[in-house]
Write an enzyme that holds these catalytic residues in place. Structure first.
Site, PDB file in Angstrom:
ATOM      1  CG  ASP A   1      -1.972   1.038   1.191  1.00 21.32           C
ATOM      2  OD1 ASP A   1      -2.665   1.126   0.169  1.00 21.32           O
ATOM      3  OD2 ASP A   1      -2.115   1.778   2.181  1.00 21.32           O
TER       4      ASP A   1
ATOM      5  CD  GLU B   1      -2.047   2.621  -3.501  1.00 20.17           C
ATOM      6  OE1 GLU B   1      -2.324   3.386  -4.458  1.00 20.17           O
ATOM      7  OE2 GLU B   1      -1.567   3.005  -2.434  1.00 20.17           O
TER       8      GLU B   1
ATOM      9  CG  ASP C   1      -9.184   2.673   0.074  1.00 21.41           C
ATOM     10  OD1 ASP C   1      -9.772   2.480   1.156  1.00 21.41           O
ATOM     11  OD2 ASP C   1      -7.945   2.786  -0.016  1.00 21.41           O
TER      12      ASP C   1
END
Length: 497
Positions: free
Chosen positions: A298, A344, A397
């Protein structure tokens, strides 16, 4: 891509699994989900971090009490009955939990006393098989002592942040550490036992998934929460002031999809991390590779350069700093071998970040909901995806596909219809089809979009504090998993393993 073949899978965090005790677990419903995904030809199960969540952060797994420990609410109670640590009567309940949401407070009030009871029975009876497995677990993991002491101290001091503890233990003075280890010995052992149960159950589920041909895609957030065992035990690795509070705070500037954000987590003192030869990071990634087969990193950009905000500044006033770059990944590879990672790379991405991603040989993320469907070659239009990407109709998200579609302007909806050759019917399957048939080496769909669920089923809204991480898949939905349709699509897109 050397690390990946053409595959596809489903995104579902374990808390969102069905079950009778108010929250998903590592138990039987998880295996039924694995079976459904495998029968549908899927070979990936992606999830959010399994970390222990905090109420103060809205139960987000991305601001957890530890980068290593697992959330104890995910422990399956039925397994504890089978182990003889609880009776069936203990876990039977007249309490009604929501089927489609996790009520974290209600679940904690129900499960925590039962986990305590299981520990007390273990402590009193010391069943030989469980005792030997627990002892082996204590030998296996070196993060356990700091985490169990940290959580025991938080409980002892009324759950205040570690920066508000008395100074001798706040600053980990050896004499204070020894005193509290003795004073809180039973609580520390209980916290260790909960971690043993959680990890043991996850290991079994992970092995079950492997037997069904499914790899686990774990999630590794770049940052850790300020009030965590990690920062308390390793303050020298972070940009902190003399009181232990963040001097520089992580975040991101505004982009096309979100306002500038302050995440509240301290950034790393990378000079200090390098000086200790990345030891903490090596331990962290090694542990994540035990929990999963692939790792989504992430906020990958933060390793190239990271956005940090002064303690008294507005999020928009932050600036970019240089990260550790390729040296970080080379050091990990030297120690751990080839890293099966997904980057990501959504947001402010420049050529420097793209080059780092290519050097690491990590596919980036492409989210169809971020596409400008009225632009001929927008980077999130599926015909532009190259092999070194992972295609997602949406993520944890984003909105669900149905919720996103219903919020599109008429102009963009028309462009979407034209691009996909669609009329709005089954728009979820149109986007899944587009992701699956793209050149992306991997494609993953949130389970909500398999059922065409609306905005109410959104899992997380970045920048908001309430109503996140709560959605759950129901038993009826899991039983109606679109096995045949998804398998046919996967075969047609040449993603069957």
């Amino acid at each position: 891509m050397s690390s990946f073949s053409r595959q596809s899978g489903v995104y579902l965090h374990p808390t969102a699994l069905p079950g009778r005790h108010g929250v998903g677990s590592f138990g039987e419903p998880a295996k039924r989900f694995v079976d459904a995904a495998a029968d549908a030809g899927q070979s990936l199960w992606q999830l959010c971090p399994l970390s222990p969540v905090a109420e103060v952060h809205g139960f987000s797994p991305y601001q957890a009490y530890s980068a290593f420990a697992l959330e104890p609410l995910l422990i399956d109670l039925d397994d504890l009955v089978e182990r003889g640590l609880l009776d069936e009567a203990d876990i039977a309940t007249d309490q009604t939990f929501p089927d489609e949401r996790v009520d974290y407070e209600a679940v904690r009030e129900f499960k925590y006393p039962l986990l305590r009871e299981a520990y007390e029975r273990f402590d009193a009876e010391e069943p030989e098989d469980v005792a030997s497995e627990f002892a082996a677990f204590e030998e296996r993991v070196d993060w356990l002592d700091n985490y169990a002491l940290f959580r025991s101290l938080k409980d002892h001091f009324g759950d205040v942040a570690w920066t508000d503890w008395p100074d001798p233990i706040r600053s980990r003075e050896p004499e204070a550490m020894a005193e509290y280890r003795e004073e809180l010995a039973d609580e520390i052992r209980y916290r260790k036992f909960r971690q043993f149960l959680a990890v043991d159950q996850w290991d079994e589920l992970h092995e079950y998934a492997a037997e069904r041909g499914i790899d686990i895609v774990g999630d590794l957030p770049i940052y850790v929460a300020q009030d965590s065992a990690d920062v308390w035990a390793n303050p020298e690795l972070f940009e902190l002031d003399e009181a232990g509070e963040p001097a520089l705070i992580s975040g991101v500037p505004a982009d096309a999809n979100n306002p500038a954000q302050e995440w509240g987590m301290p950034v790393y003192d990378w000079d200090a991390v390098v000086a200790e030869d990345y030891e903490w990071w090596i331990d962290r990634v090694a542990w994540q590779l035990e929990l999963s087969d692939l790792i989504r990193i992430d906020h990958f950009r933060g390793f190239d350069e990271y956005y940090a905000i002064g303690a008294d500044e507005d999020p928009s006033q932050g600036r970019w700093y240089e990260g550790p770059g390729l040296d970080f990944f080379r050091r990990l590879e030297d120690e751990l071998g080839e890293l099966p990672v997904i980057a990501e790379d959504i947001g402010f991405i420049n050529e420097s970040v793209e080059q780092l991603r290519r050097d690491v040989d990590a596919p980036g993320m492409k989210v169809l909901q971020y596409a400008d469907w009225c632009s001929e070659d927008h980077i999130y239009l599926p015909h532009t995806f190259d092999e070194a990407t992972v295609a997602y109709p949406g993520t944890h998200d984003t909105n669900t596909v149905r919720g996103w579609y219903e919020n599109l302007s008429e102009e963009h909806r028309d462009c979407l219809h034209y691009y996909l050759g669609a009329d709005g019917e089954e728009i979820n399957w149109k986007l899944i089809d587009a992701a699956w048939h793209s050149d992306s080496v991997l494609a993953v769909v949130p389970v909500q979009d398999l059922f065409d669920l609306g905005e109410w089923a959104r899992f997380n809204s970045p920048g908001t504090d309430t109503g996140n991480w709560e959605w759950r898949c129901t038993t009826d939905q899991l039983e109606s998993f679109p096995t045949e349709r998804l398998r046919e699509l996967t075969a047609d897109a040449d993603r069957l393993e």
